[in-house]
Write an enzyme that holds these catalytic residues in place. Structure first.
Site, PDB file in Angstrom:
ATOM      1  N   ASN A   9      89.428  29.180  69.133  1.00 24.13           N
ATOM      2  CA  ASN A   9      90.342  28.950  70.256  1.00 24.13           C
ATOM      3  C   ASN A   9      90.385  27.456  70.574  1.00 24.13           C
ATOM      4  OD1 ASN A   9      91.747  28.944  72.652  1.00 24.13           O
ATOM      5  ND2 ASN A   9      90.126  29.909  73.868  1.00 24.13           N
ATOM      6  N   TRP A  10      91.469  26.818  70.178  1.00 22.98           N
ATOM      7  CA  TRP A  10      91.571  25.367  70.372  1.00 22.98           C
ATOM      8  C   TRP A  10      91.955  24.984  71.801  1.00 22.98           C
ATOM      9  CZ3 TRP A  10      93.912  22.050  65.835  1.00 22.98           C
ATOM     10  CH2 TRP A  10      93.067  22.139  64.730  1.00 22.98           C
ATOM     11  N   LYS A  11      92.371  25.962  72.590  1.00 21.35           N
ATOM     12  CA  LYS A  11      92.824  25.689  73.966  1.00 21.35           C
ATOM     13  C   LYS A  11      93.923  24.615  73.942  1.00 21.35           C
ATOM     14  CE  LYS A  11      88.222  26.982  75.334  1.00 21.35           C
ATOM     15  NZ  LYS A  11      87.216  27.041  76.369  1.00 21.35           N
ATOM     16  N   HIS A  96      91.668  35.433  79.260  1.00 24.47           N
ATOM     17  CA  HIS A  96      90.665  34.363  79.185  1.00 24.47           C
ATOM     18  C   HIS A  96      90.368  33.849  80.593  1.00 24.47           C
ATOM     19  CE1 HIS A  96      88.656  30.651  78.178  1.00 24.47           C
ATOM     20  NE2 HIS A  96      88.516  31.112  76.953  1.00 24.47           N
ATOM     21  N   GLU A  98      89.836  31.010  81.713  1.00 26.84           N
ATOM     22  CA  GLU A  98      90.585  29.812  82.133  1.00 26.84           C
ATOM     23  C   GLU A  98      91.962  30.189  82.653  1.00 26.84           C
ATOM     24  OE1 GLU A  98      90.023  27.604  78.525  1.00 26.84           O
ATOM     25  OE2 GLU A  98      87.908  27.340  79.045  1.00 26.84           O
ATOM     26  N   GLU A 168      82.982  37.176  77.375  1.00 27.48           N
ATOM     27  CA  GLU A 168      82.803  35.746  77.591  1.00 27.48           C
ATOM     28  C   GLU A 168      82.367  35.508  79.025  1.00 27.48           C
ATOM     29  OE1 GLU A 168      85.200  33.378  74.522  1.00 27.48           O
ATOM     30  OE2 GLU A 168      86.429  33.574  76.294  1.00 27.48           O
ATOM     31  N   GLY A 174      82.094  26.602  77.774  1.00 25.31           N
ATOM     32  CA  GLY A 174      82.124  25.141  77.830  1.00 25.31           C
ATOM     33  C   GLY A 174      80.918  24.524  78.524  1.00 25.31           C
ATOM     34  N   SER A 212      80.111  28.867  74.459  1.00 24.11           N
ATOM     35  CA  SER A 212      79.167  27.879  73.908  1.00 24.11           C
ATOM     36  C   SER A 212      78.511  28.310  72.594  1.00 24.11           C
ATOM     37  CB  SER A 212      78.100  27.531  74.960  1.00 24.11           C
ATOM     38  OG  SER A 212      78.719  26.975  76.099  1.00 24.11           O
TER      39      SER A 212
HETATM   40  P1  PGA Z   1      83.463  27.346  74.324  1.00 23.35           P
HETATM   41  O1  PGA Z   1      84.736  28.216  74.705  1.00 23.35           O
HETATM   42  O2  PGA Z   1      83.038  27.776  72.947  1.00 23.35           O
HETATM   43  O3  PGA Z   1      83.956  25.926  74.354  1.00 23.35           O
HETATM   44  O4  PGA Z   1      82.432  27.630  75.349  1.00 23.35           O
HETATM   45  C1  PGA Z   1      84.821  29.559  74.382  1.00 23.35           C
HETATM   46  C2  PGA Z   1      86.107  30.111  74.897  1.00 23.35           C
HETATM   47  O5  PGA Z   1      86.616  29.608  75.887  1.00 23.35           O
HETATM   48  O6  PGA Z   1      86.657  31.051  74.348  1.00 23.35           O
END
Ligand code: PGA
Length: 254
Positions: A9-11, A96, A98, A168, A174, A212
């Site tokens: 997932n590159w966001k 997600h 976010e 998650e 993150g 992470s």
């Molecule tokens: P991260 O993100 O690996 O940077 O913690 C995971 C995600 O948001 O799916």
């Protein structure tokens, strides 16, 4: 032997130059480790066609990081499931944290998106997770089951057939803090059993962990019985690290 599903997932990251570099590196250094892995790349949608062309391998799949649940109409800035399907995208990440946090997406809205994804025969990657506060209060199971229930309510008892659930925990995304492999396994087992029990049929649902994930912890995570794969955020942008993780996963013997 179980196949490990690795989702990158590159966001909101990347540009044409990175897609170019990443894809070239991918074809010369990563493709060879595909045997035990299913790789799903999720850069921002506008870069998917470029990456797809450069990697040019039918075994690499692509996911959109979001969709709107409407099929068509006056919804400026949105993309629908049928549109992303048209450009060969087979998966959609939804729920997600976010998006839950930054875009106020609630369980009801996420269930509408899930419904639209299924209707278009795309595979949903549903993210679920609890906050740090909810964890402290011992509410993890309750929160996760509620996130699952809203999908059952909207999409029926076979909703989760052929879908991916990514656990998650919000506090791990993150942050560099990963849930322990034991805890991940325990939670994925609870959620999988809950889904199977409420589906009243033997369905195929795949369980992931995200938050992470790195070269240092991936091995112990994917070694867990209930883990079918991982969702990697920032760790997937560095192609050398990404290769290391895929290499580790390709050597797993379960
Ligand atoms: P991260 O993100 O690996 O940077 O913690 C995971 C995600 O948001 O799916």
């Amino acid at each position: 032997m179980k196949k490990i599903i690795i989702i990158a997932n590159w966001k909101l990251n990347g540009n044409k130059a990175l897609v170019n570099k990443f894809s070239k590196y991918f074809t010369s250094n990563i493709i060879k480790y595909l045997k035990n892995n299913i790789i799903i790349m999720s850069p921002p949608v506008i870069y998917i066609e470029q990456m797809k062309k450069l990697i040019n391998n039918k075994k690499i799949f692509f996911a959109s990081q979001n969709i709107d649940y409407h099929e068509t109409g006056a919804f400026t800035g949105e993309l629908s499931a049928n549109m992303i399907k048209e450009i060969g995208i087979k998966y959609v990440i939804l729920g997600h944290s976010e998006r839950r946090e930054n875009h106020n997406e609630n369980n009801k809205l996420i269930a509408k998106k899930f419904n639209s994804i299924k209707k278009n025969k795309i595979i949903p990657i549903l993210c679920i997770g609890e906050t740090k506060k909810e964890k402290k209060l011992g509410l993890t199971d309750k929160v996760l089951k509620k996130q699952i229930d809203s999908i059952f309510l909207k999409c029926g008892k076979l909703a989760f057939n052929n879908s991916i659930i990514a656990y998650e925990p919000r506090w791990s995304i993150g942050s560099g803090k990963t849930a322990s492999p034991n805890l991940i396994n325990k939670i994925l087992k609870i959620i999988k059993k809950y889904i199977l029990k409420n589906s009243f049929q033997d369905i195929k649902v795949y369980m992931q962990y995200g938050g992470s994930v790195s070269c240092d912890n991936i091995k112990n995570i994917i070694n867990q019985k209930y883990v079918d794969g991982v969702l990697i955020g920032s760790g997937s942008l560095n192609f050398k690290n990404f290769k290391k993780m895929i290499k580790i996963s390709s050597k797993l013997k379960i």
